[in-house]
Each structure stands twice: as C-alpha cells, then as structure tokens.
Design a protein around this motif. Sequence first.
Motif, mmCIF file in Angstrom:
data_model
loop_
_atom_site.group_PDB
_atom_site.id
_atom_site.type_symbol
_atom_site.label_atom_id
_atom_site.label_comp_id
_atom_site.label_asym_id
_atom_site.label_seq_id
_atom_site.Cartn_x
_atom_site.Cartn_y
_atom_site.Cartn_z
ATOM 1 N N MET A 197 23.762 132.106 62.725
ATOM 2 C CA MET A 197 22.361 131.721 62.706
ATOM 3 C C MET A 197 22.042 131.085 61.353
ATOM 4 O O MET A 197 22.591 131.483 60.329
ATOM 5 N N PRO A 198 21.131 130.120 61.331
ATOM 6 C CA PRO A 198 20.801 129.456 60.063
ATOM 7 C C PRO A 198 20.120 130.411 59.087
ATOM 8 O O PRO A 198 19.390 131.308 59.472
ATOM 9 N N ARG A 199 20.391 130.192 57.831
ATOM 10 C CA ARG A 199 19.755 130.981 56.785
ATOM 11 C C ARG A 199 18.929 130.059 55.900
ATOM 12 O O ARG A 199 19.386 129.015 55.472
ATOM 13 N N PHE A 200 17.715 130.468 55.637
ATOM 14 C CA PHE A 200 16.802 129.702 54.818
ATOM 15 C C PHE A 200 17.033 130.058 53.353
ATOM 16 O O PHE A 200 17.143 131.228 53.004
ATOM 17 N N CYS A 201 17.140 129.077 52.485
ATOM 18 C CA CYS A 201 17.299 129.307 51.049
ATOM 19 C C CYS A 201 15.903 129.365 50.425
ATOM 20 O O CYS A 201 15.245 128.347 50.278
ATOM 21 N N PHE A 202 15.471 130.546 50.064
ATOM 22 C CA PHE A 202 14.095 130.723 49.618
ATOM 23 C C PHE A 202 13.967 130.991 48.137
ATOM 24 O O PHE A 202 12.858 131.121 47.625
ATOM 25 N N ARG A 203 15.069 131.093 47.424
ATOM 26 C CA ARG A 203 15.004 131.387 45.999
ATOM 27 C C ARG A 203 16.102 130.627 45.273
ATOM 28 O O ARG A 203 17.049 130.156 45.878
ATOM 29 N N THR A 259 20.506 131.968 49.198
ATOM 30 C CA THR A 259 20.025 132.721 50.345
ATOM 31 C C THR A 259 20.441 134.184 50.195
ATOM 32 O O THR A 259 21.060 134.555 49.211
ATOM 33 N N ASP A 260 20.088 134.966 51.167
ATOM 34 C CA ASP A 260 20.540 136.360 51.180
ATOM 35 C C ASP A 260 21.292 136.599 52.489
ATOM 36 O O ASP A 260 21.736 135.661 53.131
ATOM 37 N N ASN A 261 21.406 137.825 52.908
ATOM 38 C CA ASN A 261 22.173 138.143 54.106
ATOM 39 C C ASN A 261 21.321 138.288 55.356
ATOM 40 O O ASN A 261 21.775 138.835 56.351
ATOM 41 N N ILE A 262 20.113 137.817 55.316
ATOM 42 C CA ILE A 262 19.188 137.980 56.434
ATOM 43 C C ILE A 262 18.985 136.646 57.146
ATOM 44 O O ILE A 262 18.696 135.637 56.532
ATOM 45 N N THR A 263 19.128 136.663 58.453
ATOM 46 C CA THR A 263 18.870 135.479 59.261
ATOM 47 C C THR A 263 17.384 135.389 59.562
ATOM 48 O O THR A 263 16.744 136.375 59.888
ATOM 49 N N ILE A 264 16.837 134.213 59.450
ATOM 50 C CA ILE A 264 15.429 133.975 59.763
ATOM 51 C C ILE A 264 15.302 133.783 61.271
ATOM 52 O O ILE A 264 16.104 133.095 61.894
#
Length: 72
Positions: free
Chosen positions: A1-7, A17-22
């Motif tokens: 699943m795609p991961r959003f780079c938020f930081r 990114t982290d290890n959480i799927t959006i």
Amino acid sequence: MPRFCFRKDKKGKRWATDNITISCLVWDKRATGQQIIIRPKSAIAGFYKNPEQAISQERAEEIVRAIAKGEL
C-alpha cells in the motif's frame, strides 16, 4: 500500500515516511452491500507522495464532485 511522506528525515533534507499505510474510506449511502476496493497509488485520484506535490483544494473538490457523480 502507498505510504505518504509527511515529515522530513532527521537531517531535514528529504521527505520520509513511517510504517503506517494511509487509507482513505468513501461511503456510498446508496449502497446495499459492502465492498473493499484496493487500488495502487497510480489509480488513486489526487494521491500525492509528499506535501510539496499536494494538489490544490480546488482540485480536491473537483475530484470529490466527480466521484459523487460517478465519473471516477
């Protein structure tokens, strides 16, 4: 699943990114059953990888209107 780079990374140089799927959930109140649809990020209208690539608020509203009309 795609991961959003938020930081930014620890050095502040690149988006991380982290290890959480959006996930994005859309409810159709007219539906009589349940269905799960998984799409790659290339098929997600308005998906962007990081805040620098974000679509405008107006474009987001256009996408929502198109979904509501059954066009997307």
